[in-house]
Design an enzyme around this catalytic site. Structure first.
Site, PDB file in Angstrom:
ATOM      1  N   ARG A  16      31.380  53.974  33.800  1.00 11.98           N
ATOM      2  CA  ARG A  16      32.636  54.576  33.167  1.00 11.98           C
ATOM      3  C   ARG A  16      32.434  54.632  32.118  1.00 11.98           C
ATOM      4  O   ARG A  16      32.954  55.784  31.772  1.00 11.98           O
ATOM      5  CB  ARG A  16      33.622  53.384  33.195  1.00 11.98           C
ATOM      6  CG  ARG A  16      33.454  51.375  31.806  1.00 11.98           C
ATOM      7  CD  ARG A  16      34.720  50.896  31.623  1.00 11.98           C
ATOM      8  NE  ARG A  16      33.939  49.271  31.482  1.00 11.98           N
ATOM      9  CZ  ARG A  16      34.278  49.559  30.310  1.00 11.98           C
ATOM     10  NH1 ARG A  16      35.083  49.476  29.744  1.00 11.98           N
ATOM     11  NH2 ARG A  16      33.592  47.731  29.923  1.00 11.98           N
ATOM     12  N   GLU A  64      51.624  55.292  35.936  1.00 11.12           N
ATOM     13  CA  GLU A  64      50.329  56.629  36.490  1.00 11.12           C
ATOM     14  C   GLU A  64      50.780  57.856  37.926  1.00 11.12           C
ATOM     15  O   GLU A  64      50.349  58.361  37.505  1.00 11.12           O
ATOM     16  CB  GLU A  64      49.672  55.143  37.213  1.00 11.12           C
ATOM     17  CG  GLU A  64      49.006  54.425  36.434  1.00 11.12           C
ATOM     18  CD  GLU A  64      49.561  53.068  35.713  1.00 11.12           C
ATOM     19  OE1 GLU A  64      50.575  53.034  35.872  1.00 11.12           O
ATOM     20  OE2 GLU A  64      49.202  52.797  34.808  1.00 11.12           O
ATOM     21  N   ASP A 123      39.643  39.526  33.972  1.00 14.86           N
ATOM     22  CA  ASP A 123      40.936  40.040  34.266  1.00 14.86           C
ATOM     23  C   ASP A 123      41.637  39.231  35.232  1.00 14.86           C
ATOM     24  O   ASP A 123      43.143  39.545  35.621  1.00 14.86           O
ATOM     25  CB  ASP A 123      40.708  41.612  34.330  1.00 14.86           C
ATOM     26  CG  ASP A 123      41.348  42.009  32.589  1.00 14.86           C
ATOM     27  OD1 ASP A 123      41.666  41.140  31.645  1.00 14.86           O
ATOM     28  OD2 ASP A 123      40.984  43.016  32.302  1.00 14.86           O
ATOM     29  N   GLN A 127      43.898  43.368  39.164  1.00 14.76           N
ATOM     30  CA  GLN A 127      43.399  44.441  38.406  1.00 14.76           C
ATOM     31  C   GLN A 127      41.927  44.402  39.124  1.00 14.76           C
ATOM     32  O   GLN A 127      40.793  46.013  38.829  1.00 14.76           O
ATOM     33  CB  GLN A 127      42.385  43.977  37.365  1.00 14.76           C
ATOM     34  CG  GLN A 127      43.599  42.898  35.788  1.00 14.76           C
ATOM     35  CD  GLN A 127      44.382  43.615  35.258  1.00 14.76           C
ATOM     36  OE1 GLN A 127      44.468  44.256  34.512  1.00 14.76           O
ATOM     37  NE2 GLN A 127      45.408  43.257  35.975  1.00 14.76           N
TER      38      GLN A 127
END
Lengths: 322, 273
Positions: A16, A64, A123, A127
């Site tokens: 990322r 989104e 998380d 997720q």
């Protein structure tokens, strides 16, 4: 890079982070690149682009579906939009918009899903994106890429900007071992043979590429000749490299941080069935949702580490001997 | 293409548009007449007067853009675009047939001059805002117009887009709600009421114009007011009648998605003579 050197596999950037930095860099060269975020810019790392090019960055808030369709509108009007969120959110919440506004009219939208797989860690399963390869590949006309490390992410981001058409780019949260030398060449749709070998082929994508290399080195120490292939492009899949591996090694293991019955493995198996049928075994997440934990702890518990690849390869080798 | 600001001339085009709608849906034996007829004046006023577009140069970068977000009403769009010269009028009778460019819902693969493939409700306003943002970045005068169904705005994505459009001051996009008060299963108020609709758009930060959606002068005035409104997007609430222009279709939920029979077609065309 098909020489049998020892791989250092030192921890590098998360994919990322490599994505975020590459986007900012590409943004300096190409003014048509724009970006959309759904309140996760600091997590997806699209923040690098946002800070440098605020006028080309659109914060959509936690919405989104709207973000994906706005991206498609920007693409229809000639921009090169990158829309990004956690993979679990942008694909699941934006799926209908991806289908109707991006895939169906074939617009030049780039979708980046970060925090993919179970290695998001603490998380937990809401997720965790363990079905994103399946969803993205089910969008007709989409190109789907899943880089293993910072080097391949950086190179494939450049290729993504040059490619015209809808694309999904899968990225991870955790630091990824560096597999490649900085000058390695990548081409969308062409897998990379990372290690050459003749007894068995280990095919992987994402974090499992490094784990497959580790498993290959363990098998090499036992005298088994192992081929390792990184399929950084999942769609369109590299049929030639798979058919050749099937013919030349007679056994293939596919490993991925994804549901095992709907990701890379079944796509490789289709090519094998259509070309040179051979023994196959698969490693992935088995019909379940994972749980909270450290990324390393989870990958270990769910066997998505070298040990798991090794055990799966031993099954394939045992079948091959019969 | 006839470009005119004369309401009488536009009214003639509107009447011919209604005839084409009835004829093509009758020939197709399926389709959505009610919501096509309710949007006729909106589309004719846009395509034949307001929009800056050129059928000879459909990819002109600075053109105004139009999205029919309520894609099931495509017969009105096909009729209007064909009369403008984008596509063949004589092929309208092939609506919904295999191989026809006139697909059951708008499809850019078949008609590249369309700005969007629609049919899944709720998505057109986001798309239009994306196009409007691109125009703003390009410092282009291009404006984007999106026609929404009233039932369609029950979709949550519309309100995501509404929040976004106001917050980002997207003043080059116009949403037009074809408020014909009927959706597939019946009257909107009996399914999921939208009222107070004007207040809803106002509270989302839009400039709102409540208008008779069958009055061409009123629509012309509304579009001019939208163009003059800076700093916020405009929503035009067009009060319309589902099935407008054909007596037995008006305000009749049956004709949301049912084609006229041959007899009904004859009767409708007599009324539209």
């Amino acid at each position: 890079m098909s020489t049998k050197t020892k791989f250092e596999l030192k921890l590098g950037q998360a994919t990322r982070e490599a994505f975020g930095k590459a986007l900012a860099e590409l943004g300096r060269e190409n003014k048509n690149i724009v970006a959309c975020d759904a309140d996760l810019s600091k997590s997806t790392m699209i923040t690098y682009f946002a800070k440098e090019f605020p006028e080309r960055f659109f914060e959509c808030g936690i919405a989104e579906s709207n973000m994906v369709a706005i991206g498609s509108g920007l693409a229809s009007a000639g921009k090169i939009p990158f829309v990004s969120s956690f993979s679990a959110f942008v694909l699941n919440k934006g799926f209908e918009q991806l289908r109707v506004t991006a895939a169906f009219p074939n617009v030049n939208l780039k979708v980046v899903g970060t925090h993919s797989g179970i290695s998001i860690g603490e998380d937990g399963p809401s997720q965790m994106s363990i079905e994103d390869i399946s969803l993205a590949c089910s969008l007709a006309g989409f190109t789907v890429i899943s880089p293993a490390d910072e080097v391949s992410m950086k190179a494939l981001m450049r290729a993504a900007v040059e490619h015209v058409g809808p694309m999904f780019i899968r990225a991870g949260r955790v630091k990824a071992p560096v597999v490649y030398a900085a000058d390695q060449k990548f081409e969308i749709g062409k897998g990379v043979q990372v290690i050459d070998g003749g007894d068995i082929t280990l095919i992987a994508t994402g974090l499992l590429v490094a784990e497959s290399i580790r498993a290959a080195e363990a098998l090499e120490a036992e005298g088994v000749s192992v081929r390792v292939i990184d399929l950084h492009t999942i769609k369109p899949i590299d049929r030639d490299i798979i058919a050749k591996a099937a013919a030349e090694t007679g056994a293939i293991v596919v490993s991925e941080e994804h549901l095992v019955d709907s990701g890379l493995g079944v796509r490789v198996a289709q090519v094998v069935a259509e070309t040179n049928p051979c023994i196959m075994e698969f490693l992935g997440v088995n019909n379940t949702y994972a749980e909270s934990g450290t990324p390393d702890g989870l990958l270990d518990k769910y066997n998505l580490v070298a040990r798991g690849v090794l055990a799966t390869a031993r099954k394939a080798l045992a079948r091959k001997k019969k | 293409m006839l470009k005119t600001s004369d309401p009488a001339e536009l009214q003639l085009i509107a009447k011919q548009t209604r005839r084409l709608i009835i004829e093509m849906i009758t020939a197709a034996k399926s389709g959505h007449p009610g919501g096509s007829l309710s949007a006729v004046e909106i589309l004719v006023t846009l395509y034949n007067d307001v929009l800056r577009h050129d059928p000879a140069n459909p990819r002109w970068p600075d053109r105004d853009r139009f999205i029919l977000s309520k894609g099931h009403a495509c017969p009105v769009l096909y009729a209007v675009m064909a009369q403008c010269g984008y596509t063949p009028v004589e092929e309208l009778k092939n609506l919904r047939k295999l191989g026809s460019i006139y697909q059951g819902h708008p499809d850019v693969r078949f008609i590249p001059a369309l700005e969007a493939s629609t049919g899944s409700l709720g998505q057109g306003l986001s798309l239009g805002i994306g196009m409007a943002l691109a125009a703003r970045l390009n410092q282009s005068p291009s404006r984007t117009y999106v026609v929404l169904g009233d039932g369609e705005i029950q979709e949550g994505q519309i309100w995501e887009a509404a929040m976004f459009g106001a917050y980002h001051h997207v003043d080059n996009v116009v949403a037009i709600v074809d408020y014909n008060k009927i959706q597939l299963d019946g009257f909107v108020k009996d399914i999921l009421d939208l009222e107070p609709l004007v207040d809803k758009w106002k509270s989302f930060g839009w400039h709102v114009i409540d208008v008779d959606g069958h009055s061409i002068p009123a629509l012309q005035k509304a579009f001019a007011e939208a163009s003059a409104t800076k700093g916020k997007p405009t929503a035009i609430i067009a009060q319309t009648i589902k099935g407008k222009g054909v007596s037995f279709m008006e305000n009749n939920p049956k004709y949301h998605g049912v084609a006229p029979t041959a007899d009904e077609c004859t009767k409708a065309l007599q009324e539209l003579a």
